[in-house]
Design a protein around this motif. Sequence first.
Motif, PDB file in Angstrom:
ATOM      1  N   VAL A 202      -4.006  39.347  -7.039  1.00  0.00           N
ATOM      2  CA  VAL A 202      -5.113  38.752  -6.287  1.00  0.00           C
ATOM      3  C   VAL A 202      -6.288  39.728  -6.225  1.00  0.00           C
ATOM      4  N   ALA A 203      -6.001  41.031  -6.253  1.00  0.00           N
ATOM      5  CA  ALA A 203      -7.059  42.039  -6.157  1.00  0.00           C
ATOM      6  C   ALA A 203      -7.604  42.463  -7.520  1.00  0.00           C
ATOM      7  N   ASP A 204      -7.071  41.894  -8.616  1.00  0.00           N
ATOM      8  CA  ASP A 204      -7.549  42.271  -9.953  1.00  0.00           C
ATOM      9  C   ASP A 204      -9.038  41.987 -10.120  1.00  0.00           C
ATOM     10  N   ASN A 205      -9.491  40.877  -9.584  1.00  0.00           N
ATOM     11  CA  ASN A 205     -10.915  40.537  -9.640  1.00  0.00           C
ATOM     12  C   ASN A 205     -11.543  41.092  -8.364  1.00  0.00           C
ATOM     13  N   GLU A 206     -12.035  42.328  -8.463  1.00  0.00           N
ATOM     14  CA  GLU A 206     -12.565  42.999  -7.261  1.00  0.00           C
ATOM     15  C   GLU A 206     -13.742  42.261  -6.648  1.00  0.00           C
ATOM     16  N   ALA A 207     -14.583  41.646  -7.480  1.00  0.00           N
ATOM     17  CA  ALA A 207     -15.744  40.923  -6.941  1.00  0.00           C
ATOM     18  C   ALA A 207     -15.277  39.760  -6.067  1.00  0.00           C
ATOM     19  N   ALA A 208     -14.285  39.002  -6.541  1.00  0.00           N
ATOM     20  CA  ALA A 208     -13.765  37.871  -5.763  1.00  0.00           C
ATOM     21  C   ALA A 208     -13.035  38.369  -4.519  1.00  0.00           C
ATOM     22  N   PHE A 209     -12.302  39.484  -4.648  1.00  0.00           N
ATOM     23  CA  PHE A 209     -11.576  40.062  -3.516  1.00  0.00           C
ATOM     24  C   PHE A 209     -12.572  40.508  -2.442  1.00  0.00           C
ATOM     25  N   GLY A 210     -13.629  41.187  -2.862  1.00  0.00           N
ATOM     26  CA  GLY A 210     -14.667  41.641  -1.932  1.00  0.00           C
ATOM     27  C   GLY A 210     -15.379  40.475  -1.264  1.00  0.00           C
ATOM     28  N   LYS A 211     -15.611  39.417  -2.020  1.00  0.00           N
ATOM     29  CA  LYS A 211     -16.282  38.234  -1.466  1.00  0.00           C
ATOM     30  C   LYS A 211     -15.415  37.598  -0.382  1.00  0.00           C
ATOM     31  N   LYS A 212     -14.099  37.545  -0.620  1.00  0.00           N
ATOM     32  CA  LYS A 212     -13.170  36.999   0.382  1.00  0.00           C
ATOM     33  C   LYS A 212     -13.200  37.853   1.649  1.00  0.00           C
ATOM     34  N   LEU A 213     -13.144  39.178   1.490  1.00  0.00           N
ATOM     35  CA  LEU A 213     -13.174  40.074   2.646  1.00  0.00           C
ATOM     36  C   LEU A 213     -14.485  39.923   3.416  1.00  0.00           C
ATOM     37  N   ALA A 214     -15.592  39.766   2.695  1.00  0.00           N
ATOM     38  CA  ALA A 214     -16.905  39.635   3.328  1.00  0.00           C
ATOM     39  C   ALA A 214     -17.061  38.294   4.048  1.00  0.00           C
ATOM     40  N   SER A 215     -16.311  37.281   3.609  1.00  0.00           N
ATOM     41  CA  SER A 215     -16.437  35.951   4.209  1.00  0.00           C
ATOM     42  C   SER A 215     -15.662  35.820   5.522  1.00  0.00           C
ATOM     43  N   GLU A 216     -14.860  36.814   5.831  1.00  0.00           N
ATOM     44  CA  GLU A 216     -14.057  36.818   7.055  1.00  0.00           C
ATOM     45  C   GLU A 216     -14.457  38.014   7.904  1.00  0.00           C
ATOM     46  N   LEU A 217     -13.955  38.044   9.139  1.00  0.00           N
ATOM     47  CA  LEU A 217     -14.212  39.204   9.986  1.00  0.00           C
ATOM     48  C   LEU A 217     -13.169  40.254   9.596  1.00  0.00           C
ATOM     49  N   THR A 218     -13.582  41.199   8.774  1.00  0.00           N
ATOM     50  CA  THR A 218     -12.661  42.200   8.242  1.00  0.00           C
ATOM     51  C   THR A 218     -12.912  43.547   8.892  1.00  0.00           C
ATOM     52  N   LEU A 219     -11.838  44.123   9.436  1.00  0.00           N
ATOM     53  CA  LEU A 219     -11.892  45.452  10.052  1.00  0.00           C
ATOM     54  C   LEU A 219     -11.120  46.436   9.187  1.00  0.00           C
ATOM     55  N   ILE A 220     -11.600  47.665   9.167  1.00  0.00           N
ATOM     56  CA  ILE A 220     -10.951  48.726   8.409  1.00  0.00           C
ATOM     57  C   ILE A 220     -10.486  49.811   9.365  1.00  0.00           C
ATOM     58  N   ALA A 221      -9.226  50.206   9.211  1.00  0.00           N
ATOM     59  CA  ALA A 221      -8.705  51.344   9.967  1.00  0.00           C
ATOM     60  C   ALA A 221      -8.911  52.585   9.110  1.00  0.00           C
ATOM     61  N   THR A 222      -9.451  53.627   9.734  1.00  0.00           N
ATOM     62  CA  THR A 222      -9.681  54.878   9.010  1.00  0.00           C
ATOM     63  C   THR A 222      -8.980  56.029   9.717  1.00  0.00           C
ATOM     64  N   MET A 223      -8.615  57.011   8.920  1.00  0.00           N
ATOM     65  CA  MET A 223      -8.112  58.277   9.443  1.00  0.00           C
ATOM     66  C   MET A 223      -8.911  59.360   8.735  1.00  0.00           C
ATOM     67  N   GLN A 224      -9.517  60.229   9.516  1.00  0.00           N
ATOM     68  CA  GLN A 224     -10.361  61.299   8.981  1.00  0.00           C
ATOM     69  C   GLN A 224     -11.403  60.717   8.021  1.00  0.00           C
ATOM     70  N   GLY A 225     -11.934  59.545   8.379  1.00  0.00           N
ATOM     71  CA  GLY A 225     -13.006  58.921   7.622  1.00  0.00           C
ATOM     72  C   GLY A 225     -12.586  58.090   6.421  1.00  0.00           C
ATOM     73  N   SER A 226     -11.313  58.150   6.047  1.00  0.00           N
ATOM     74  CA  SER A 226     -10.856  57.407   4.873  1.00  0.00           C
ATOM     75  C   SER A 226     -10.095  56.151   5.278  1.00  0.00           C
ATOM     76  N   PRO A 227     -10.369  55.021   4.608  1.00  0.00           N
ATOM     77  CA  PRO A 227      -9.641  53.793   4.911  1.00  0.00           C
ATOM     78  C   PRO A 227      -8.140  53.946   4.640  1.00  0.00           C
ATOM     79  N   VAL A 228      -7.325  53.464   5.596  1.00  0.00           N
ATOM     80  CA  VAL A 228      -5.869  53.497   5.437  1.00  0.00           C
ATOM     81  C   VAL A 228      -5.249  52.122   5.669  1.00  0.00           C
ATOM     82  N   GLY A 229      -6.077  51.141   6.045  1.00  0.00           N
ATOM     83  CA  GLY A 229      -5.581  49.790   6.256  1.00  0.00           C
ATOM     84  C   GLY A 229      -6.735  48.865   6.572  1.00  0.00           C
ATOM     85  N   PHE A 230      -6.450  47.567   6.511  1.00  0.00           N
ATOM     86  CA  PHE A 230      -7.477  46.585   6.850  1.00  0.00           C
ATOM     87  C   PHE A 230      -6.825  45.290   7.302  1.00  0.00           C
TER      88      PHE A 230
END
Length: 167
Positions: free
Chosen positions: A48-76
């Motif tokens: 599902v993540a092979d097409n990064e543009a489509a994956f990013g569009k899906k994430l952008a179309s929803e309320l997506t939160l990112i968990a970070t540790m020391q500034g780097s994403p570790v989950g969403f």
Amino acid sequence: MGQALPNAALRPFLAADTPMLAAIFVAAIQELTGDDYSEDQQEAWASVADNEAAFGKKLASELTLIATMQGSPVGFAALKGNDHVDMLYVHPSVAGQGVGTLLCDALEKLAGARGTKTISVDASDTAIDFFKKRGYAAQQRNSVTINGEWLANTTMKKELGGSGAQP
């Protein structure tokens, strides 16, 4: 067991996060779901993540939160509409350390603030126990097809706010 997260923080999704979140998505599927899904199922799911543009569009179309540790994403995690946890993925290196809980707490709080009384999720077999511990109750089993592979999941719901008592 789990340990305190060093400087765990949440922030909103940015389009530039897409490659990193795609990598977290694939790693979580490949390394955390092997007891519940076959290699072919994992491969189809991760694709599902092979097409990064489509994956990013899906994430952008929803309320997506990112968990970070020391500034780097570790989950969403992503909230679809006001009442459905559409995605919740944590990098295997931090699994069991509270990142999923942090993300789910935030989505439930946001859903409640939007006036939602119940929240739902289509939980993978791997995630069922996580959601059960959070008070979600199984409603029905589902089968979905991704790239020719059948994968099972369970629709689960949770009452938000109020007394917290369940029938």
